[in-house]
Enzyme design. Structure first.
Site, PDB file in Angstrom:
ATOM      1  N   THR A  41       0.815  -1.005  -0.056  1.00 16.47           N
ATOM      2  CA  THR A  41      -0.045  -0.071  -0.030  1.00 16.47           C
ATOM      3  C   THR A  41       0.987   1.004   0.091  1.00 16.47           C
ATOM      4  O   THR A  41       1.925   1.341   0.598  1.00 16.47           O
ATOM      5  CB  THR A  41      -0.879   0.042   1.446  1.00 16.47           C
ATOM      6  OG1 THR A  41      -1.788  -0.991   1.135  1.00 16.47           O
ATOM      7  CG2 THR A  41      -1.594   1.371   1.474  1.00 16.47           C
ATOM      8  N   GLY A 114       3.664   2.177   7.573  1.00 15.49           N
ATOM      9  CA  GLY A 114       2.126   2.339   8.163  1.00 15.49           C
ATOM     10  C   GLY A 114       1.944   3.701   8.616  1.00 15.49           C
ATOM     11  O   GLY A 114       0.647   4.019   9.151  1.00 15.49           O
ATOM     12  N   GLY A 116       0.925   5.588   6.284  1.00 16.50           N
ATOM     13  CA  GLY A 116      -0.650   5.710   5.755  1.00 16.50           C
ATOM     14  C   GLY A 116      -1.822   4.653   6.468  1.00 16.50           C
ATOM     15  O   GLY A 116      -2.813   5.132   5.910  1.00 16.50           O
ATOM     16  N   GLU A 122      -0.555  -5.046   6.494  1.00 11.72           N
ATOM     17  CA  GLU A 122       0.794  -4.961   5.871  1.00 11.72           C
ATOM     18  C   GLU A 122       1.812  -6.123   6.732  1.00 11.72           C
ATOM     19  O   GLU A 122       2.502  -6.799   6.025  1.00 11.72           O
ATOM     20  CB  GLU A 122       1.555  -3.788   5.863  1.00 11.72           C
ATOM     21  CG  GLU A 122       1.068  -2.885   4.782  1.00 11.72           C
ATOM     22  CD  GLU A 122       1.555  -1.485   4.702  1.00 11.72           C
ATOM     23  OE1 GLU A 122       1.371  -0.531   4.021  1.00 11.72           O
ATOM     24  OE2 GLU A 122       2.163  -1.007   5.979  1.00 11.72           O
TER      25      GLU A 122
END
Length: 260
Positions: A41, A114, A116, A122
């Site tokens: 991501t 992370g 985001g 993840e």
């Protein structure tokens, strides 16, 4: 860790987004037909998704499927034509390779990820795979984790301010440390807690000069706090880090114990 550098492209200096694309395309070279992939991501991972989609449409990677690490990645992958699997379905086929970006990479290839907000999925998916290739531009290389911004911690909403206080106690007395709940601006509510794909909140930890000390011990202390779900330090997980340098060269850094 070992390293290998590729020759620079004939073009001049690349933008940061172009560097991300270069690193992402290099990482996709590790993908083979029939692989089940962990799909990362973020802005760098998005370039890998686009390139994978191009290769799949061209028939170059038959049998490839992916396990998305966020709802955003799930939508992106579906849009570019990558077949998707849930994590439980991928367990039988095994996730052979995960490709994702990182917010920071230290000299031992430990990561901060992370920022985001997708750190839990993840870590679950990338930790379940055989190999984990990280794609970054050289601005993400740091001497210590926590040097350039927040280190996220995912917490359950119930009692989140209490959990925040317990997290702060782990670093009690550390000069320059502070932590806060991540918030977003809501049109109706004003400032509201940021909510992850899992319905949780994010605590952001900030360090004046990065995290010093035993990272594994700090990890264990955070994870022992009731209310903490997971944190954004990915310790000993990356097998290879693909770094796009400002001059257009690409360097592959390999963890000695887990070469690919």
């Amino acid at each position: 860790m070992g390293s290998a550098a590729a020759s620079p492209p004939p073009s001049g200096k690349l933008s940061q987004d172009e560097l991300k694309r270069v690193a992402a395309h290099r990482a996709v070279e590790f993908v083979e037909p029939g692989m089940t992939l962990g799909l990362g991501t973020g802005s760098t991972a998005a370039h890998a998704l686009d390139h994978l989609g191009d290769l799949l449409r061209a028939g170059a990677l038959p049998g490839v499927a992916g396990v998305p690490t966020s709802l955003k990645t799930e939508l992106h992958a579906a849009r570019v034509g990558i077949p998707l699997l849930p994590l439980d379905a991928a367990s039988g086929a095994r996730i052979r390779l995960s490709i994702d970006g990182a917010d920071e990479v230290d000299p031992d290839l430990n990561l901060v990820k992370g920022r985001g907000g997708s750190l839990l999925r993840e870590k679950m998916i990338e930790g379940a795979g055989e190999r984990f290739v990280v794609i970054v531009d050289e601005s993400k290389l740091v001497p210590r984790l926590g040097c350039t911004g927040a280190v996220p911690v995912e917490v359950i909403p119930f009692g989140a301010p209490h959990t925040l206080g317990l997290i702060c106690k782990v670093f009690d007395g550390l000069p320059g440390f502070h932590a806060r709940l991540r918030t977003v601006v809501d049109a109706d509510l004003g400032s509201a807690p940021f909510v992850t794909d899992n319905g949780n909140y994010i605590v952001e930890m900030f360090f004046e000069d990065g995290i010093r000390g035993d990272l594994q011990d700090i990890s264990d202390r955070l994870l022992r706090i009731t209310g903490v779900v997971e944190h954004g330090m990915f310790l000993g997980m990356a097998t290879t880090v693909i770094v796009a340098n400002k001059d257009g060269t690409v360097t592959a850094l390999h963890r000695k114990s887990k070469l690919i």
